[in-house]
Motif scaffolding. Structure first.
Motif, PDB file in Angstrom:
ATOM      1  N   GLU A  83     -15.581  -1.596  31.666  1.00  0.00           N
ATOM      2  CA  GLU A  83     -15.542   0.029  30.781  1.00  0.00           C
ATOM      3  C   GLU A  83     -14.416   0.389  30.482  1.00  0.00           C
ATOM      4  N   PHE A  84     -13.334  -0.124  31.437  1.00  0.00           N
ATOM      5  CA  PHE A  84     -11.713   0.189  31.143  1.00  0.00           C
ATOM      6  C   PHE A  84     -11.378  -0.618  30.210  1.00  0.00           C
ATOM      7  N   ILE A  85     -11.726  -2.087  30.272  1.00  0.00           N
ATOM      8  CA  ILE A  85     -11.307  -2.975  29.536  1.00  0.00           C
ATOM      9  C   ILE A  85     -11.811  -2.596  28.008  1.00  0.00           C
ATOM     10  N   GLU A  86     -12.927  -2.400  28.060  1.00  0.00           N
ATOM     11  CA  GLU A  86     -13.414  -1.786  26.661  1.00  0.00           C
ATOM     12  C   GLU A  86     -12.696  -0.679  26.181  1.00  0.00           C
ATOM     13  N   LYS A  87     -12.395   0.313  26.771  1.00  0.00           N
ATOM     14  CA  LYS A  87     -11.817   1.301  26.241  1.00  0.00           C
ATOM     15  C   LYS A  87     -10.044   1.092  26.013  1.00  0.00           C
ATOM     16  N   ASP A 142       4.833  -3.929  14.529  1.00  0.00           N
ATOM     17  CA  ASP A 142       5.989  -5.128  14.356  1.00  0.00           C
ATOM     18  C   ASP A 142       6.614  -5.034  15.639  1.00  0.00           C
ATOM     19  N   ALA A 143       7.077  -3.987  16.439  1.00  0.00           N
ATOM     20  CA  ALA A 143       7.970  -4.092  17.389  1.00  0.00           C
ATOM     21  C   ALA A 143       7.375  -4.607  18.492  1.00  0.00           C
ATOM     22  N   CYS A 144       6.106  -4.745  18.624  1.00  0.00           N
ATOM     23  CA  CYS A 144       5.216  -5.170  19.789  1.00  0.00           C
ATOM     24  C   CYS A 144       5.217  -6.893  19.905  1.00  0.00           C
ATOM     25  N   GLU A 145       5.479  -7.379  20.653  1.00  0.00           N
ATOM     26  CA  GLU A 145       5.585  -9.075  20.611  1.00  0.00           C
ATOM     27  C   GLU A 145       4.411  -9.506  21.490  1.00  0.00           C
ATOM     28  N   ASP A 146       4.083  -8.610  22.293  1.00  0.00           N
ATOM     29  CA  ASP A 146       2.730  -9.049  23.213  1.00  0.00           C
ATOM     30  C   ASP A 146       2.163  -7.710  23.887  1.00  0.00           C
ATOM     31  N   PHE A 147       0.817  -7.767  24.116  1.00  0.00           N
ATOM     32  CA  PHE A 147      -0.089  -6.537  24.789  1.00  0.00           C
ATOM     33  C   PHE A 147      -1.234  -7.136  25.288  1.00  0.00           C
ATOM     34  N   SER A 148      -1.451  -7.025  26.432  1.00  0.00           N
ATOM     35  CA  SER A 148      -2.627  -7.591  27.139  1.00  0.00           C
ATOM     36  C   SER A 148      -3.038  -6.742  28.432  1.00  0.00           C
ATOM     37  N   VAL A 149      -4.556  -6.462  28.150  1.00  0.00           N
ATOM     38  CA  VAL A 149      -5.076  -5.726  29.394  1.00  0.00           C
ATOM     39  C   VAL A 149      -6.218  -6.919  29.692  1.00  0.00           C
ATOM     40  N   SER A 150      -6.085  -7.404  30.861  1.00  0.00           N
ATOM     41  CA  SER A 150      -7.138  -8.463  31.334  1.00  0.00           C
ATOM     42  C   SER A 150      -7.710  -8.344  32.655  1.00  0.00           C
ATOM     43  N   PRO A 151      -8.842  -8.619  32.756  1.00  0.00           N
ATOM     44  CA  PRO A 151      -9.696  -8.801  34.252  1.00  0.00           C
ATOM     45  C   PRO A 151      -8.946  -9.724  35.037  1.00  0.00           C
ATOM     46  N   ASP A 152      -8.675  -9.315  36.277  1.00  0.00           N
ATOM     47  CA  ASP A 152      -8.573 -10.362  37.224  1.00  0.00           C
ATOM     48  C   ASP A 152      -9.543 -11.381  37.659  1.00  0.00           C
ATOM     49  N   ASP A 189     -10.468   8.856  27.969  1.00  0.00           N
ATOM     50  CA  ASP A 189     -10.328   9.102  29.357  1.00  0.00           C
ATOM     51  C   ASP A 189     -10.305   8.109  30.298  1.00  0.00           C
ATOM     52  N   MET A 190      -9.857   6.906  29.698  1.00  0.00           N
ATOM     53  CA  MET A 190      -9.738   5.704  30.436  1.00  0.00           C
ATOM     54  C   MET A 190      -9.061   5.704  31.816  1.00  0.00           C
ATOM     55  N   PHE A 191      -7.960   6.728  31.839  1.00  0.00           N
ATOM     56  CA  PHE A 191      -7.276   6.569  33.125  1.00  0.00           C
ATOM     57  C   PHE A 191      -8.085   7.173  34.360  1.00  0.00           C
ATOM     58  N   SER A 192      -9.031   8.081  33.809  1.00  0.00           N
ATOM     59  CA  SER A 192     -10.042   8.728  34.824  1.00  0.00           C
ATOM     60  C   SER A 192     -10.777   7.624  35.766  1.00  0.00           C
TER      61      SER A 192
END
Length: 91
Positions: free
Chosen positions: A18-22, A34-44, A74-77
């Protein structure tokens, strides 16, 4: 100069997917910036409650602007604890 944001989040049991999806909306918005060169949220791959974070931004101003304008949800909940740090990298 670049800003690296990297670390891990411990997600409450059974909420990692659910966190990954949010996170998808934030990932898409960041990667279209354009200022972002990389952004990743990944499951361990080993710890079912861990999510790994990696971001690379061209400037501090860009990172700060993104944080102020990012999607609200509310993902940080779902986060139990975190260890995420920022690094200023001179290139």
């Amino acid at each position: 100069m670049s800003i690296i944001v990297a670390g891990k989040l411990t997600i409450k049991s059974n909420f990692r997917d659910e966190f990954i999806e949010k996170s998808r909306q934030a990932i898409l918005l960041a990667r279209n910036d354009d200022a972002c060169e990389d952004f990743s949220v990944s499951p361990d791959p080993v710890d079912l409650n861990r999510v790994n974070i990696f971001e690379k931004w061209k400037t501090r101003q860009a990172l700060d602007a993104f944080r102020k304008s990012g999607p609200e949800n509310d993902m940080f909940s779902l986060v139990e604890s975190f260890d995420v740090r920022e690094y200023d990298i001179s290139t």
